[in-house]
Design an enzyme around this catalytic site. Structure first.
Site, PDB file in Angstrom:
ATOM      1  N   HIS A 307      20.074  -1.259  -0.556  1.00 28.03           N
ATOM      2  CA  HIS A 307      19.858  -1.742   1.041  1.00 28.03           C
ATOM      3  C   HIS A 307      20.449  -0.958   2.062  1.00 28.03           C
ATOM      4  O   HIS A 307      21.738  -1.350   1.541  1.00 28.03           O
ATOM      5  CB  HIS A 307      19.989  -3.390   0.801  1.00 28.03           C
ATOM      6  CG  HIS A 307      18.651  -3.962   2.145  1.00 28.03           C
ATOM      7  ND1 HIS A 307      19.513  -3.748   3.426  1.00 28.03           N
ATOM      8  CD2 HIS A 307      17.707  -4.238   2.388  1.00 28.03           C
ATOM      9  CE1 HIS A 307      18.532  -4.463   4.506  1.00 28.03           C
ATOM     10  NE2 HIS A 307      17.793  -5.265   3.198  1.00 28.03           N
ATOM     11  N   ASP A 365      13.072  -7.344  -2.550  1.00 24.62           N
ATOM     12  CA  ASP A 365      11.575  -7.297  -3.459  1.00 24.62           C
ATOM     13  C   ASP A 365      11.598  -6.950  -4.658  1.00 24.62           C
ATOM     14  O   ASP A 365      11.301  -7.131  -5.984  1.00 24.62           O
ATOM     15  CB  ASP A 365      11.354  -6.101  -3.198  1.00 24.62           C
ATOM     16  CG  ASP A 365      10.775  -5.816  -1.601  1.00 24.62           C
ATOM     17  OD1 ASP A 365      11.489  -5.206  -0.527  1.00 24.62           O
ATOM     18  OD2 ASP A 365      10.453  -6.598  -1.134  1.00 24.62           O
TER      19      ASP A 365
HETATM   20  C1  SDX Z   1      13.463  -3.821   2.217  1.00 22.37           C
HETATM   21  O1  SDX Z   1      16.308  -3.229   6.398  1.00 22.37           O
HETATM   22  C2  SDX Z   1      15.684  -4.103   5.764  1.00 22.37           C
HETATM   23  O2  SDX Z   1      16.650  -4.973   6.241  1.00 22.37           O
HETATM   24  C3  SDX Z   1      14.130  -3.997   5.011  1.00 22.37           C
HETATM   25  C4  SDX Z   1      14.306  -5.845   4.276  1.00 22.37           C
HETATM   26  C5  SDX Z   1      13.273  -6.505   5.027  1.00 22.37           C
HETATM   27  O3  SDX Z   1      13.526  -7.300   4.702  1.00 22.37           O
HETATM   28  O4  SDX Z   1      12.559  -5.261   6.217  1.00 22.37           O
HETATM   29  O5  SDX Z   1      15.530  -5.831   3.249  1.00 22.37           O
HETATM   30  C6  SDX Z   1      13.003  -4.967   3.091  1.00 22.37           C
HETATM   31  O6  SDX Z   1      12.610  -2.792   2.902  1.00 22.37           O
HETATM   32  C7  SDX Z   1      14.308  -4.658   1.391  1.00 22.37           C
HETATM   33  C8  SDX Z   1      14.650  -2.398   0.500  1.00 22.37           C
HETATM   34  C9  SDX Z   1      13.288  -2.110  -0.631  1.00 22.37           C
HETATM   35  N1  SDX Z   1      13.358  -0.786  -1.100  1.00 22.37           N
HETATM   36  C10 SDX Z   1      13.631  -0.777  -2.585  1.00 22.37           C
HETATM   37  O7  SDX Z   1      14.413  -1.354  -3.147  1.00 22.37           O
HETATM   38  C11 SDX Z   1      13.273   0.769  -2.217  1.00 22.37           C
HETATM   39  C12 SDX Z   1      14.486   0.980  -3.545  1.00 22.37           C
HETATM   40  N2  SDX Z   1      15.209   1.124  -2.392  1.00 22.37           N
HETATM   41  C13 SDX Z   1      15.841   2.414  -1.779  1.00 22.37           C
HETATM   42  O8  SDX Z   1      14.855   3.344  -1.567  1.00 22.37           O
HETATM   43  C14 SDX Z   1      17.197   2.416  -1.334  1.00 22.37           C
HETATM   44  O9  SDX Z   1      18.416   1.476  -1.674  1.00 22.37           O
HETATM   45  C15 SDX Z   1      16.752   1.907   0.600  1.00 22.37           C
HETATM   46  C16 SDX Z   1      16.002   2.535   1.504  1.00 22.37           C
HETATM   47  C17 SDX Z   1      17.049   0.301   0.834  1.00 22.37           C
HETATM   48  C18 SDX Z   1      18.267   2.143   1.443  1.00 22.37           C
HETATM   49  O10 SDX Z   1      18.701   3.029   0.914  1.00 22.37           O
HETATM   50  P1  SDX Z   1      19.938   3.774   2.487  1.00 22.37           P
HETATM   51  O11 SDX Z   1      19.767   3.112   3.196  1.00 22.37           O
HETATM   52  O12 SDX Z   1      18.877   5.132   3.161  1.00 22.37           O
HETATM   53  O13 SDX Z   1      20.567   4.309   1.413  1.00 22.37           O
HETATM   54  P2  SDX Z   1      20.374   5.613   0.876  1.00 22.37           P
HETATM   55  O14 SDX Z   1      19.321   6.315   0.320  1.00 22.37           O
HETATM   56  O15 SDX Z   1      21.326   6.830   1.616  1.00 22.37           O
HETATM   57  O16 SDX Z   1      21.642   5.290  -0.232  1.00 22.37           O
HETATM   58  C19 SDX Z   1      23.128   5.951  -0.613  1.00 22.37           C
HETATM   59  C20 SDX Z   1      23.284   6.302  -1.958  1.00 22.37           C
HETATM   60  C21 SDX Z   1      21.866   7.853  -2.354  1.00 22.37           C
HETATM   61  O17 SDX Z   1      22.954   8.076  -3.497  1.00 22.37           O
HETATM   62  P3  SDX Z   1      23.832   9.372  -2.842  1.00 22.37           P
HETATM   63  O18 SDX Z   1      22.917   9.968  -1.722  1.00 22.37           O
HETATM   64  O19 SDX Z   1      24.940   8.882  -1.648  1.00 22.37           O
HETATM   65  O20 SDX Z   1      24.716   9.541  -3.308  1.00 22.37           O
HETATM   66  O21 SDX Z   1      22.021   5.329  -3.249  1.00 22.37           O
HETATM   67  C22 SDX Z   1      21.048   5.682  -3.404  1.00 22.37           C
HETATM   68  C23 SDX Z   1      20.952   7.091  -3.085  1.00 22.37           C
HETATM   69  O22 SDX Z   1      20.385   8.293  -3.633  1.00 22.37           O
HETATM   70  N3  SDX Z   1      20.446   4.815  -4.158  1.00 22.37           N
HETATM   71  C24 SDX Z   1      19.942   4.514  -4.764  1.00 22.37           C
HETATM   72  C25 SDX Z   1      18.571   3.694  -4.834  1.00 22.37           C
HETATM   73  N4  SDX Z   1      18.719   2.960  -3.522  1.00 22.37           N
HETATM   74  C26 SDX Z   1      20.219   3.931  -3.080  1.00 22.37           C
HETATM   75  N5  SDX Z   1      19.598   5.214  -6.696  1.00 22.37           N
HETATM   76  C27 SDX Z   1      19.044   4.737  -6.925  1.00 22.37           C
HETATM   77  N6  SDX Z   1      17.800   3.383  -7.201  1.00 22.37           N
HETATM   78  C28 SDX Z   1      17.990   2.905  -5.754  1.00 22.37           C
HETATM   79  N7  SDX Z   1      16.946   2.163  -5.928  1.00 22.37           N
END
Ligand code: SDX
Length: 430
Positions: A307, A365
């Site tokens: 998140h 989710d």
């Molecule tokens: C919702 O914003 C909100 O409030 C949203 C929400 C709402 O109520 O409106 O809460 C609803 O959208 C919840 C999130 C649902 N999405 C998912 O579950 C999809 C999987 N999650 C990721 O895509 C990710 O965690 C996000 C999009 C939710 C957040 O991404 P960020 O904040 O841009 O974080 P990031 O991509 O910069 O990740 C930080 C690190 C990265 O690694 P590095 O580049 O630092 O090496 O963490 C890793 C990412 O690769 N990472 C993950 C991961 N999520 C982040 N690695 C593996 N699996 C994951 N799920």
């Protein structure tokens, strides 16, 4: 003495002071509204990881502590002690309703749940196998073609009636998208049912026989809608605010929010979680998927994990997990293979250094789809349910933005890295 921060250009030695503004809780903000005028530079924050886009009183999140408050009330209290209509009233007005106000609000919402009969033919323009989110985007955007009497966003009465119409009609619009996909007749809302119960009734009743909604499932659905109602300035809420900042009508703004929510990184994740759990298929394959999620060269991510704000367990996920076991036991579903995989996946991920280091926890989710599937709701409808619930938050945020005297059209700038001015080359010379 007002708090300020100073920015110094190390090359020229020039420095600039900017005011620091404090809220009632949470991080202070550096007021950079005059930054470009004073420095001739832009700030740069793609994804807005460190940027506050507005002032708001609706929702507060402490991502490190896993705290979520709506108008100051913890989500745990609201999910446990309120129904969705009370939370919707709280979002819109800032206070929980007393008994009289609650009754009036429930009545007002109930009497706006019907859709214009001409929308029947609007649905028939879609293919039966259209994704319900495509239908939701289309139908909600089309509502502005039906309610010319309430499109003046500067008229508080118009803002109120449009808000009520959107909150009231979303369950009908979503349920009818499902019925349309089945080729079953639309079921009209009933005025003797509560918000969540009415939605389940329109989803599963048929004209052929009496249909009674299971009260435990209605309560579970009501709680799930509360958990999804609002969440500060997430991608879809920011979309609604940006669309609204140009003066677009609320129906068009909510349609824009639905489009943004659809993405798998956002509200589309609940559908993606179920598809991921089905793809894993067996607990023995979990390590393979966890490995892929950690592999920089593989764009696979564990859906339902991570998140932007929560660097702790999403408080909504905890309540969702509890609701999941309540629903499965009510439905006498003893062993749910997908739940077993989800629980084991969560256990493995939360013990893995990669997830611990990056503070990746289950989010809202992760469990919702298992509940929806157990209720007989198809995977393609999961994000439509998220949109149904989030409409209350979107519209509360939209109203707050419109009523904010500081609001102006949103117009970000950029860091330009394209071609600088060059001589035109005529076709004959290219
Ligand atoms: C919702 O914003 C909100 O409030 C949203 C929400 C709402 O109520 O409106 O809460 C609803 O959208 C919840 C999130 C649902 N999405 C998912 O579950 C999809 C999987 N999650 C990721 O895509 C990710 O965690 C996000 C999009 C939710 C957040 O991404 P960020 O904040 O841009 O974080 P990031 O991509 O910069 O990740 C930080 C690190 C990265 O690694 P590095 O580049 O630092 O090496 O963490 C890793 C990412 O690769 N990472 C993950 C991961 N999520 C982040 N690695 C593996 N699996 C994951 N799920």
């Amino acid at each position: 003495m007002a708090k300020t921060v100073t920015l110094k250009d190390d090359e020229s030695g020039k420095s600039w002071k900017f005011p620091v503004l404090g809220g009632t809780t949470g991080p202070d903000v550096v007021d950079i509204r005059k930054f470009y005028a004073e420095t001739d530079m832009f700030t740069y924050d793609p994804g807005y990881t460190s940027t506050g886009s507005c002032e708001s009183k609706i929702t507060f999140i402490d991502g490190d502590k896993g705290v979520l408050l709506h108008r100051g009330y913890p989500i745990e209290d609201l999910a446990e002690k309120c129904n969705f209509e009370e939370v919707a009233f709280l979002m819109l007005t800032g206070e929980l309703p007393d008994a009289k106000a609650k009754k009036q609000f429930q009545h007002d919402i109930t009497y706006h749940t019907m859709l214009h009969e001409q929308l029947h033919s609007f649905y028939s323009g879609f293919r039966r196998d259209a994704h319900p989110m495509a239908v939701m985007c289309g139908v909600v955007g089309a509502l502005s073609a039906f309610y010319h009497d309430s499109l003046d966003i500067n008229n508080p009465d118009h803002r109120k009636i449009s808000s009520y119409r959107l909150i009231a009609k979303m369950p009908t619009i979503a349920a009818w998208a499902y019925k349309y996909s089945l080729g079953q007749p639309f079921i009209y809302p009933r005025n003797d049912l509560g918000y969540a119960e009415n939605f389940l009734y329109m989803m599963f009743a048929t004209p052929c026989e009496e249909y009674k909604v299971n009260p435990i499932l209605a309560k579970a659905m009501d709680r799930i809608l509360i958990l999804h109602a609002d969440h500060e300035q997430n991608a879809s809420t920011s979309t609604v605010r940006l669309a609204g900042s140009s003066g677009a009508n609320p129906f068009a703004c909510i349609a824009a929010g639905i489009a943004s929510l659809w993405g798998p990184a956002h509200g589309g994740a609940n559908e993606a979680v179920l598809n991921m759990l089905k793809e894993i298929g067996d607990k023995k394959r979990i390590p393979e998927f966890v490995k892929r999620a950690k592999d920089k060269n593989d764009n696979f991510r564990l859906m339902g994990f991570g998140h932007r704000v929560y660097k702790n367990y999403d408080p909504r996920a905890r309540i969702m997990a509890k609701t999941c076991s309540e629903v499965l036991s009510e439905l006498k579903i003893k062993n749910n293979a997908l739940l077993d995989i989800a629980v084991e996946l969560e256990r493995i991920a939360l013990e893995d250094d990669y997830f611990i280091e990056k503070k990746l926890y289950p989010n809202v989710d992760f469990y919702s789809g298992i509940i929806f599937q157990a209720m007989g709701i198809p995977v393609t409808m999961f994000t439509a349910l998220f949109a149904l619930a989030r409409t209350t938050g979107w519209i509360a945020q939209w109203r707050e933005m419109i009523e904010d005297p500081q609001q102006k059209i949103g117009r970000p700038r950029q860091l330009y890295t394209g071609q600088t001015k060059r001589k035109f080359v005529p076709l004959a010379k290219r």
